[in-house]
Design a protein around this motif. Sequence first.
Motif, mmCIF file in Angstrom:
data_model
loop_
_atom_site.group_PDB
_atom_site.id
_atom_site.type_symbol
_atom_site.label_atom_id
_atom_site.label_comp_id
_atom_site.label_asym_id
_atom_site.label_seq_id
_atom_site.Cartn_x
_atom_site.Cartn_y
_atom_site.Cartn_z
ATOM 1 N N MET A 1 0.846 -1.165 0.000
ATOM 2 C CA MET A 1 0.000 0.000 0.000
ATOM 3 C C MET A 1 0.900 1.240 0.000
ATOM 4 S SD MET A 1 -3.539 1.006 0.948
ATOM 5 C CE MET A 1 -3.972 -0.685 0.957
ATOM 6 N N LYS A 2 0.466 2.286 -0.682
ATOM 7 C CA LYS A 2 1.217 3.541 -0.784
ATOM 8 C C LYS A 2 0.574 4.604 0.103
ATOM 9 C CE LYS A 2 2.558 2.624 -5.523
ATOM 10 N NZ LYS A 2 2.474 3.113 -6.916
ATOM 11 N N PHE A 3 1.382 5.166 0.997
ATOM 12 C CA PHE A 3 0.895 6.127 1.983
ATOM 13 C C PHE A 3 1.510 7.498 1.788
ATOM 14 C CE2 PHE A 3 0.009 2.159 4.052
ATOM 15 C CZ PHE A 3 -1.112 2.391 4.825
ATOM 16 N N LEU A 4 0.728 8.514 2.068
ATOM 17 C CA LEU A 4 1.191 9.877 2.264
ATOM 18 C C LEU A 4 0.995 10.139 3.753
ATOM 19 C CD1 LEU A 4 0.430 12.975 0.159
ATOM 20 C CD2 LEU A 4 0.242 13.050 2.627
ATOM 21 N N THR A 23 5.340 5.628 10.931
ATOM 22 C CA THR A 23 6.033 5.604 9.639
ATOM 23 C C THR A 23 7.081 4.500 9.615
ATOM 24 O OG1 THR A 23 5.634 7.973 9.364
ATOM 25 C CG2 THR A 23 7.341 6.990 7.986
ATOM 26 N N GLU A 24 7.823 4.353 10.699
ATOM 27 C CA GLU A 24 8.805 3.265 10.784
ATOM 28 C C GLU A 24 8.133 1.905 10.604
ATOM 29 O OE1 GLU A 24 12.119 5.157 13.832
ATOM 30 O OE2 GLU A 24 10.341 4.217 14.689
ATOM 31 N N ASP A 30 6.818 -3.285 4.735
ATOM 32 C CA ASP A 30 6.960 -3.231 3.275
ATOM 33 C C ASP A 30 5.910 -2.389 2.569
ATOM 34 O OD1 ASP A 30 9.357 -4.666 3.103
ATOM 35 O OD2 ASP A 30 8.285 -6.583 3.182
ATOM 36 N N HIS A 31 5.336 -1.422 3.272
ATOM 37 C CA HIS A 31 4.494 -0.441 2.608
ATOM 38 C C HIS A 31 5.403 0.639 2.030
ATOM 39 C CE1 HIS A 31 0.729 -2.116 3.986
ATOM 40 N NE2 HIS A 31 1.215 -2.177 5.226
#
Length: 120
Positions: A1-4, A23-24, A30-31
Amino acid sequence: MKFLVSINAAPESATAQTSLEFTERLLLADHTVVLLFFYAEGVRNAYSGSAISARWAALISQYSLNALCCSNSAAEYALTSEGSLTAGFEIGGIAQLTTTAAADAERCITFGTRKGHAPL
Protein backbone atom coordinates in the motif's frame (compact mmCIF):
# COMPACT_ATOMS: atom_id res chain seq x y z
CA MET A 1 0.00 0.00 0.00
CA LYS A 2 1.22 3.54 -0.78
CA PHE A 3 0.90 6.13 1.98
CA LEU A 4 1.19 9.88 2.26
CA VAL A 5 1.97 10.81 5.87
CA SER A 6 1.21 14.36 6.99
CA ILE A 7 2.79 15.53 10.23
CA ASN A 8 1.19 18.63 11.76
CA ALA A 9 2.28 17.96 15.34
CA ALA A 10 4.96 19.87 17.26
CA PRO A 11 8.18 17.87 17.74
CA GLU A 12 7.85 17.82 21.54
CA SER A 13 4.39 16.23 21.37
CA ALA A 14 3.50 12.59 21.81
CA THR A 15 1.69 12.84 18.46
CA ALA A 16 4.95 13.67 16.64
CA GLN A 17 6.62 10.67 18.26
CA THR A 18 3.66 8.49 17.23
CA SER A 19 3.90 9.74 13.63
CA LEU A 20 7.55 8.74 13.48
CA GLU A 21 6.94 5.30 14.98
CA PHE A 22 3.94 4.73 12.69
CA THR A 23 6.03 5.60 9.64
CA GLU A 24 8.80 3.26 10.78
CA ARG A 25 6.30 0.44 11.16
CA LEU A 26 4.79 1.10 7.73
CA LEU A 27 8.19 0.79 6.13
CA LEU A 28 9.11 -2.33 8.11
CA ALA A 29 5.85 -3.89 6.89
CA ASP A 30 6.96 -3.23 3.27
CA HIS A 31 4.49 -0.44 2.61
CA THR A 32 5.61 2.55 0.55
CA VAL A 33 5.63 6.10 1.88
CA VAL A 34 5.33 8.33 -1.19
CA LEU A 35 5.63 11.56 0.79
CA LEU A 36 6.22 12.85 4.30
CA PHE A 37 4.56 16.25 4.48
CA PHE A 38 5.34 18.52 7.42
CA TYR A 39 2.78 21.26 7.94
CA ALA A 40 1.95 23.94 10.54
CA GLU A 41 3.86 23.18 13.78
CA GLY A 42 4.97 19.93 12.16
CA VAL A 43 7.69 21.76 10.21
CA ARG A 44 9.50 22.20 13.51
CA ASN A 45 10.30 18.46 13.31
CA ALA A 46 12.80 19.44 10.59
CA TYR A 47 14.84 21.88 12.72
CA SER A 48 18.50 20.97 12.61
CA GLY A 49 19.86 19.68 15.89
CA SER A 50 16.70 18.33 17.49
CA ALA A 51 16.53 14.70 18.55
CA ILE A 52 13.42 13.94 16.52
CA SER A 53 14.80 15.58 13.37
CA ALA A 54 17.83 13.30 13.58
CA ARG A 55 15.56 10.26 13.76
CA TRP A 56 13.45 11.52 10.83
CA ALA A 57 16.64 12.23 8.85
CA ALA A 58 17.93 8.70 9.45
CA LEU A 59 14.62 7.23 8.27
CA ILE A 60 14.52 9.55 5.24
CA SER A 61 18.05 8.53 4.30
CA GLN A 62 17.60 4.81 4.93
CA TYR A 63 14.46 4.55 2.78
CA SER A 64 15.17 7.42 0.33
CA LEU A 65 11.96 9.15 1.37
CA ASN A 66 10.66 12.43 0.03
CA ALA A 67 10.21 14.78 3.02
CA LEU A 68 8.59 18.10 2.25
CA CYS A 69 8.03 21.04 4.61
CA CYS A 70 5.24 23.43 3.64
CA SER A 71 6.86 26.67 2.53
CA ASN A 72 4.28 28.90 4.25
CA SER A 73 4.62 27.01 7.53
CA ALA A 74 8.41 27.02 7.23
CA ALA A 75 8.34 30.81 6.81
CA GLU A 76 6.04 31.15 9.82
CA TYR A 77 8.55 29.26 11.99
CA ALA A 78 11.66 30.82 10.37
CA LEU A 79 12.81 27.47 9.00
CA THR A 80 15.17 27.92 6.06
CA SER A 81 17.30 25.67 3.92
CA GLU A 82 20.32 27.79 4.93
CA GLY A 83 21.26 26.26 8.26
CA SER A 84 18.10 25.47 10.20
CA LEU A 85 16.77 22.64 8.00
CA THR A 86 17.98 19.11 8.70
CA ALA A 87 19.53 17.24 5.77
CA GLY A 88 16.97 15.19 3.86
CA PHE A 89 14.11 17.65 4.31
CA GLU A 90 13.04 20.04 1.56
CA ILE A 91 10.85 23.13 1.52
CA GLY A 92 8.06 23.19 -1.04
CA GLY A 93 4.51 24.15 -1.76
CA ILE A 94 1.27 22.54 -0.80
CA ALA A 95 0.69 21.97 -4.52
CA GLN A 96 3.32 19.24 -4.34
CA LEU A 97 1.29 17.59 -1.61
CA THR A 98 -1.91 17.57 -3.65
CA THR A 99 -0.12 16.39 -6.79
CA THR A 100 1.49 13.50 -4.94
CA ALA A 101 -1.70 12.59 -3.12
CA ALA A 102 -3.73 12.55 -6.31
CA ALA A 103 -1.17 10.69 -8.39
CA ASP A 104 0.58 8.26 -6.06
CA ALA A 105 -0.92 7.76 -2.61
CA GLU A 106 -3.58 5.20 -1.84
CA ARG A 107 -3.97 6.34 1.77
CA CYS A 108 -3.31 9.60 3.60
CA ILE A 109 -2.66 9.64 7.33
CA THR A 110 -2.50 12.94 9.25
CA PHE A 111 -0.99 13.37 12.71
CA GLY A 112 -2.02 16.49 14.62
CA THR A 113 -4.13 19.51 13.75
CA ARG A 114 -3.23 23.06 12.90
CA LYS A 115 -3.39 25.34 15.94
CA GLY A 116 -6.61 27.28 16.08
CA HIS A 117 -8.38 24.96 13.69
CA ALA A 118 -10.81 22.24 14.65
CA PRO A 119 -10.28 18.79 13.11
CA LEU A 120 -12.53 17.93 10.21
